[in-house]
Design a protein around this motif. Structure first.
Motif, PDB file in Angstrom:
ATOM      1  N   ASN A  43       5.080 -22.248  16.410  1.00 19.51           N
ATOM      2  CA  ASN A  43       6.462 -22.140  15.932  1.00 19.51           C
ATOM      3  C   ASN A  43       6.671 -20.891  15.086  1.00 19.51           C
ATOM      4  OD1 ASN A  43       7.374 -24.498  17.180  1.00 19.51           O
ATOM      5  ND2 ASN A  43       6.736 -25.762  15.471  1.00 19.51           N
ATOM      6  N   THR A  44       5.709 -20.571  14.252  1.00 23.09           N
ATOM      7  CA  THR A  44       5.806 -19.397  13.390  1.00 23.09           C
ATOM      8  C   THR A  44       5.818 -18.104  14.198  1.00 23.09           C
ATOM      9  OG1 THR A  44       4.693 -20.571  11.615  1.00 23.09           O
ATOM     10  CG2 THR A  44       4.723 -18.184  11.459  1.00 23.09           C
ATOM     11  N   CYS A  45       5.090 -18.095  15.305  1.00 21.73           N
ATOM     12  CA  CYS A  45       4.998 -16.890  16.141  1.00 21.73           C
ATOM     13  C   CYS A  45       6.056 -16.835  17.236  1.00 21.73           C
ATOM     14  CB  CYS A  45       3.601 -16.798  16.742  1.00 21.73           C
ATOM     15  SG  CYS A  45       2.333 -16.499  15.496  1.00 21.73           S
ATOM     16  N   GLY A  46       6.984 -17.784  17.221  1.00 21.10           N
ATOM     17  CA  GLY A  46       8.124 -17.720  18.131  1.00 21.10           C
ATOM     18  C   GLY A  46       7.996 -18.470  19.438  1.00 21.10           C
ATOM     19  N   PHE A  47       7.058 -19.394  19.519  1.00 17.22           N
ATOM     20  CA  PHE A  47       6.905 -20.197  20.733  1.00 17.22           C
ATOM     21  C   PHE A  47       7.536 -21.567  20.518  1.00 17.22           C
ATOM     22  CE2 PHE A  47       3.623 -17.016  20.971  1.00 17.22           C
ATOM     23  CZ  PHE A  47       3.668 -16.625  22.305  1.00 17.22           C
ATOM     24  N   HIS A  48       8.000 -22.170  21.603  1.00  8.42           N
ATOM     25  CA  HIS A  48       8.686 -23.456  21.509  1.00  8.42           C
ATOM     26  C   HIS A  48       7.741 -24.604  21.182  1.00  8.42           C
ATOM     27  CE1 HIS A  48      12.576 -21.987  22.731  1.00  8.42           C
ATOM     28  NE2 HIS A  48      11.976 -21.287  23.670  1.00  8.42           N
ATOM     29  N   ASP A  49       6.526 -24.531  21.699  1.00 15.43           N
ATOM     30  CA  ASP A  49       5.555 -25.587  21.417  1.00 15.43           C
ATOM     31  C   ASP A  49       4.145 -25.038  21.547  1.00 15.43           C
ATOM     32  OD1 ASP A  49       4.720 -25.749  24.212  1.00 15.43           O
ATOM     33  OD2 ASP A  49       6.567 -26.852  24.576  1.00 15.43           O
ATOM     34  N   GLU A  50       3.181 -25.838  21.116  1.00 13.67           N
ATOM     35  CA  GLU A  50       1.800 -25.384  21.113  1.00 13.67           C
ATOM     36  C   GLU A  50       1.213 -25.239  22.511  1.00 13.67           C
ATOM     37  OE1 GLU A  50       1.466 -29.852  20.087  1.00 13.67           O
ATOM     38  OE2 GLU A  50       2.911 -28.259  19.835  1.00 13.67           O
ATOM     39  N   PHE A  51       1.771 -25.944  23.491  1.00 13.55           N
ATOM     40  CA  PHE A  51       1.273 -25.846  24.859  1.00 13.55           C
ATOM     41  C   PHE A  51       1.634 -24.489  25.471  1.00 13.55           C
ATOM     42  CE2 PHE A  51       2.204 -30.320  23.928  1.00 13.55           C
ATOM     43  CZ  PHE A  51       0.898 -30.789  23.910  1.00 13.55           C
ATOM     44  N   HIS A  52       2.881 -24.076  25.290  1.00 14.77           N
ATOM     45  CA  HIS A  52       3.310 -22.761  25.769  1.00 14.77           C
ATOM     46  C   HIS A  52       2.536 -21.664  25.038  1.00 14.77           C
ATOM     47  CE1 HIS A  52       6.573 -19.492  26.020  1.00 14.77           C
ATOM     48  NE2 HIS A  52       5.869 -19.478  27.132  1.00 14.77           N
ATOM     49  N   PHE A  53       2.367 -21.829  23.738  1.00 14.77           N
ATOM     50  CA  PHE A  53       1.604 -20.868  22.953  1.00 14.77           C
ATOM     51  C   PHE A  53       0.165 -20.785  23.441  1.00 14.77           C
ATOM     52  CE2 PHE A  53      -1.482 -20.614  19.399  1.00 14.77           C
ATOM     53  CZ  PHE A  53      -1.394 -19.257  19.163  1.00 14.77           C
ATOM     54  N   SER A  54      -0.482 -21.925  23.644  1.00 10.24           N
ATOM     55  CA  SER A  54      -1.875 -21.953  24.071  1.00 10.24           C
ATOM     56  C   SER A  54      -2.047 -21.247  25.412  1.00 10.24           C
ATOM     57  CB  SER A  54      -2.365 -23.396  24.164  1.00 10.24           C
ATOM     58  OG  SER A  54      -3.731 -23.432  24.466  1.00 10.24           O
ATOM     59  N   LYS A  55      -1.145 -21.498  26.343  1.00 13.00           N
ATOM     60  CA  LYS A  55      -1.203 -20.858  27.657  1.00 13.00           C
ATOM     61  C   LYS A  55      -1.018 -19.345  27.528  1.00 13.00           C
ATOM     62  CE  LYS A  55       0.815 -21.111  32.251  1.00 13.00           C
ATOM     63  NZ  LYS A  55       1.790 -21.771  33.112  1.00 13.00           N
ATOM     64  N   ALA A  56      -0.063 -18.917  26.723  1.00  9.69           N
ATOM     65  CA  ALA A  56       0.191 -17.491  26.529  1.00  9.69           C
ATOM     66  C   ALA A  56      -0.977 -16.815  25.820  1.00  9.69           C
ATOM     67  CB  ALA A  56       1.488 -17.289  25.743  1.00  9.69           C
ATOM     68  N   PHE A  57      -1.550 -17.490  24.828  1.00  8.60           N
ATOM     69  CA  PHE A  57      -2.679 -16.932  24.091  1.00  8.60           C
ATOM     70  C   PHE A  57      -3.879 -16.761  25.010  1.00  8.60           C
ATOM     71  CE2 PHE A  57      -6.315 -16.816  21.263  1.00  8.60           C
ATOM     72  CZ  PHE A  57      -5.869 -16.029  20.205  1.00  8.60           C
ATOM     73  N   HIS A  58      -4.141 -17.754  25.827  1.00  9.35           N
ATOM     74  CA  HIS A  58      -5.267 -17.686  26.758  1.00  9.35           C
ATOM     75  C   HIS A  58      -5.067 -16.539  27.747  1.00  9.35           C
ATOM     76  CE1 HIS A  58      -8.070 -18.788  29.963  1.00  9.35           C
ATOM     77  NE2 HIS A  58      -8.751 -19.414  29.020  1.00  9.35           N
ATOM     78  N   LYS A  59      -3.863 -16.367  28.214  1.00 12.38           N
ATOM     79  CA  LYS A  59      -3.564 -15.264  29.138  1.00 12.38           C
ATOM     80  C   LYS A  59      -3.765 -13.914  28.446  1.00 12.38           C
ATOM     81  CE  LYS A  59       0.077 -13.410  32.087  1.00 12.38           C
ATOM     82  NZ  LYS A  59       1.459 -13.558  32.545  1.00 12.38           N
TER      83      LYS A  59
END
Length: 79
Positions: free
Chosen positions: A42-58
């Motif tokens: 949320n702090t980094c601008g993602f809607h949820d931790e799942f979207h963030f996790s996928k983007a981070f892994h990519k």
């Protein structure tokens, strides 16, 4: 110098530039805090931790939780 001009000089799309900034902030949060993935997302601008996790892994080629584990023992001067 206008923002757009600076991005054009870097030869990076605005989306990629923003993603890079978000991920560098996420790396710092993961390495130096014990905040939850939900909070970091949320702090980094993602809607949820799942979207963030996928983007981070990519972006990094490693899951955020694994990055956090490996960063505990690593030298943080590069972050």
């Amino acid at each position: 110098m206008p923002f757009r001009s600076r991005i054009c000089e870097l030869h990076v799309s605005p989306k990629d530039y923003l993603t890079d900034i978000r991920m560098r902030h996420a790396e710092r949060y993961l390495a130096y805090t014990s905040y939850t993935l939900r909070f970091i997302a949320n702090t980094c601008g993602f809607h949820d931790e799942f979207h963030f996790s996928k983007a981070f892994h990519k972006y990094k080629g490693i899951a955020p939780a694994e990055f956090r584990k490996t960063s505990k023992d690593a030298d943080h001067s590069a972050l």
